[in-house]
Design an enzyme around this catalytic site. Sequence first.
Site, short mmCIF file in Angstrom:
data_model
loop_
_atom_site.label_atom_id
_atom_site.label_comp_id
_atom_site.label_asym_id
_atom_site.label_seq_id
_atom_site.Cartn_x
_atom_site.Cartn_y
_atom_site.Cartn_z
N LYS A 44 -12.27 -2.42 -3.73
CA LYS A 44 -11.17 -2.38 -2.75
C LYS A 44 -9.86 -1.97 -3.40
CE LYS A 44 -9.03 -6.36 -4.05
NZ LYS A 44 -7.62 -6.77 -4.11
N ASP A 71 -10.83 -8.34 2.40
CA ASP A 71 -9.98 -8.04 1.26
C ASP A 71 -9.56 -6.57 1.28
OD1 ASP A 71 -8.57 -8.51 -1.05
OD2 ASP A 71 -10.31 -8.68 -2.36
N SER A 125 0.74 -5.33 -2.13
CA SER A 125 -0.43 -5.03 -2.96
C SER A 125 -0.02 -4.06 -4.06
CB SER A 125 -1.55 -4.43 -2.11
OG SER A 125 -2.45 -3.70 -2.92
#
Length: 340
Positions: free
Chosen positions: A193, A246, A256
């Site tokens: 991810k 996620d 992020s």
Amino acid sequence: MSSSGRKVAVLGAGAWGTVFAQILVDAGNEVRLWARRAELAEQINRGENPRYVPDIKLQGISASSDLQWVCEGATMVVVSIPSNGVRALMEQIRGFLTLNATIISLVKGLEAGSLQTMTEVIATAGAIHPSRIVAISGPNLSVEIARHEPTGAAVAGQDSWRAGLVASRIHTHYFRPYVAEDIVGVEIGGVVKNIIAMAVGAAEGLGLGVNSRSFLITRGLAEMVRLGVAMGAKSETFLGLAGLGDLVATCSSSSSRNFSFGYRLGQGMSIDEALKVSAGTVEGARSCPVVRELAHRKGVSMPITSAAYRVISGKQTLEEALISLSSGPRVTDGPRARLV
């Protein structure tokens, strides 16, 4: 349970390690947090971590740069440091660990060279039986959790009883754990991810819209499933918190580091410039060449990961990488892609 049975060591005072330490305190545990730098430990003891968790008041955490003191008597030891330091850390603490202590990995990465997952590195470097290791992963942007915004995470381990025990020790009104058995799937989801988030961030930085973001997330999920299944994971794991959950969180937030790194590249920064201004480790950039090598060994097609690798290694521009994603061979949709 006695207070000594609730003693937890958290190794790593970055954003996620610090916030996870606070979750543990709020869940009723006695928490010691290891910070590499003594001055950071002192700040945390005063109730703040301004570099990694600014404007958040910390309570009940005892921090120190003395690794042995932090690990002493802990029935659970949480590892929350960059992936490239895990092996050396486990070799350093193996003599300090309490008999039968549970080791919890928050680290989302693969080790270069060995291509091992973090729980595999922990097992080999720390001489820990795999049944004593638990991995935690989910939509866990630390700044939001620090504000007590509700979320959840998958708690995965070979020993479901031990995973359940860990879940019971981290459950708060804002953090909801779910027990899982597919530790391989949980770890692979956490690694891939980050790479997809870099790609989504880059698309956003280039000014592309929601269609492009959705395309990259969906096809990124297919890559995640393909690699995970090739590693022995269950495909349904990737529809849960450690997979899709996620992935969506990391691809949707400027908090992020991986998304922000990609965004800066899309805005025209060089790789070195974008890494330099990051507030912590960009695991996606570190993991990308390792995941690409693992996929190659397993015979798994991962076009977005390969494109990200070519950009990070300077072999292609972002624009060229995007064109390569649009001009590949036609395949069926979903993780089990077949040429048509």
